[in-house]
Design a protein around this motif. Structure first.
Motif, short mmCIF file in Angstrom:
data_model
loop_
_atom_site.label_atom_id
_atom_site.label_comp_id
_atom_site.label_asym_id
_atom_site.label_seq_id
_atom_site.Cartn_x
_atom_site.Cartn_y
_atom_site.Cartn_z
N GLY A 1 7.31 35.73 45.54
CA GLY A 1 7.86 35.53 46.14
C GLY A 1 8.58 34.09 46.10
N ALA A 2 8.19 32.85 45.96
CA ALA A 2 8.48 31.61 45.44
C ALA A 2 10.20 31.92 45.22
N ARG A 3 10.76 30.25 45.23
CA ARG A 3 11.76 30.28 44.58
C ARG A 3 11.32 29.44 42.94
N LEU A 4 11.63 30.32 42.15
CA LEU A 4 11.26 29.91 40.66
C LEU A 4 12.72 29.74 40.11
N ARG A 5 12.93 28.39 38.95
CA ARG A 5 13.90 27.59 38.19
C ARG A 5 13.04 28.78 36.56
N VAL A 6 13.59 29.39 36.00
CA VAL A 6 13.44 29.62 34.29
C VAL A 6 14.30 28.43 33.62
N ASP A 7 14.22 28.10 32.95
CA ASP A 7 14.37 27.51 31.50
C ASP A 7 13.51 28.05 30.13
N GLY A 8 14.43 29.28 29.82
CA GLY A 8 14.48 29.56 28.26
C GLY A 8 14.63 28.80 27.31
N ASP A 9 15.54 27.53 27.24
CA ASP A 9 15.64 27.45 26.62
C ASP A 9 14.50 25.51 25.88
#
Length: 315
Positions: free
Chosen positions: A299-307
């Motif tokens: 449920g956390a707000r997540l930032r995923v940087d695939g680069d």
């Protein structure tokens, strides 16, 4: 509920959904054996998938193909058209086990076992239809014919299986062994082994970040709600716009992949299932994030940087 121009009539929508369920409804969607569930047992997930398809109905795949075609050198566009046609024809067998192999056969076998379980529950032999999955073939046949069989072990094993995670399995059965080190391989072989291995070290940029370092597997950046999938029940909580966080994916996850924003796995390398399908769906992915399912709150707000191969918990 109002409907914009071009909306399908409810009867047609229902017919299309029935057609879909006839084809995909019994394919195992949460694992590889008859103890796992098929899509028809995950109504919330299916509704979310259907809604996602509806909300994205205005996007034209033809327009996207035309945009990509325009980037191709004019002299090679005929080759592009040929390869695109071939890719579309082969798409359905991307994970052939899901479409034509054991996932379908296993789902049909599960349905048969659950039907037998319903009869045994009605006869007062079992407490739950799913306990039929843990009976031996001989026990099941005997009970269906009205004979006597000890169902205690099946009940006990069903309880054990439902309460035990694969994460509790020991790394080794018997004496521990040391794996060969990838550094011992020649450069070319080492690159291939690292791509196929779950034991991949994130690059220096990822380690230097403030987030959780991993292996960049599919380009792009996404911000959304983390949905940690550790059990069968968790699959039904996935909604459009979620970021899937799990130990690793398999063809069993393909039902849910069209609705998620990004993928984060605790295991895997550039050639893992999560990495490959994320690239196919065009969504960011970071794999091989140590302890992802424990360190990322559901449920956390997540930032995923695939680069960069970095995952950040924003709040």
């Amino acid at each position: 509920m109002s409907c914009s121009t071009g909306c399908w009539p409810p009867a047609l929508v229902g017919a299309r959904i029935r057609d879909y369920l006839d084809v995909a409804g019994l394919r195992i969607a949460t694992g590889y054996d008859v103890s796992n569930r098929y899509p028809s047992e995950l109504p919330k997930l299916l509704v979310n998938v259907f809604r996602s398809g509806q909300s994205g109905a205005s996007e034209s795949t033809g327009d996207r193909a035309a945009e990509l075609r325009a980037l191709v050198t004019p002299g090679r566009r005929a080759e592009f058209d040929e390869l695109l046609t071939e890719a579309r024809a082969c798409y359905r067998i991307r994970d052939e086990r899901s479409w034509y192999g054991d996932a379908w056969a296993t789902g049909i076998a599960r349905r048969a076992l659950l039907t037998a379980g319903d009869r045994l529950v009605a006869a007062g032999v079992l407490d739950d239809r799913a306990q039929a999955v843990d009976l031996t073939h001989r026990e099941l046949v005997t009970l269906l014919r009205g004979g006597a069989a000890d169902t205690g072990p099946a009940r006990e094993y069903a309880a054990y299986r439902s309460a035990t995670s694969v994460l509790s399995a020991p790394e080794f059965l018997g004496q521990a062994v040391e794996y060969p080190k990838l550094a011992w391989l020649p450069p070319g072989a080492r690159r291939i082994a690292e791509a196929l291995s779950d034991d991949v070290t994130p690059d220096e940029q990822a380690w230097a970040s403030e987030g959780l370092p991993g292996v960049p597997a599919s380009r792009g950046v996404a911000v959304g709600t983390a949905r940690v999938v550790s059990t069968l029940d968790d699959m039904d909580r996935l909604a459009e716009g979620d970021i899937l966080v799990c130990r690793a994916t398999s063809p069993a996850y393909n039902t849910a992949l069209p609705i998620i924003l990004a993928v984060v796995t605790a295991q895997g390398g550039p050639f893992s299932h999560a990495a490959i399908v994320a690239r196919e769906f065009g969504i960011p992915a970071v794999v091989g994030v140590p302890g992802a399912t424990e360190l990322i709150p559901d449920g956390a707000r997540l930032r995923v940087d695939g680069d960069a191969g970095v995952v950040e918990v924003l709040d």
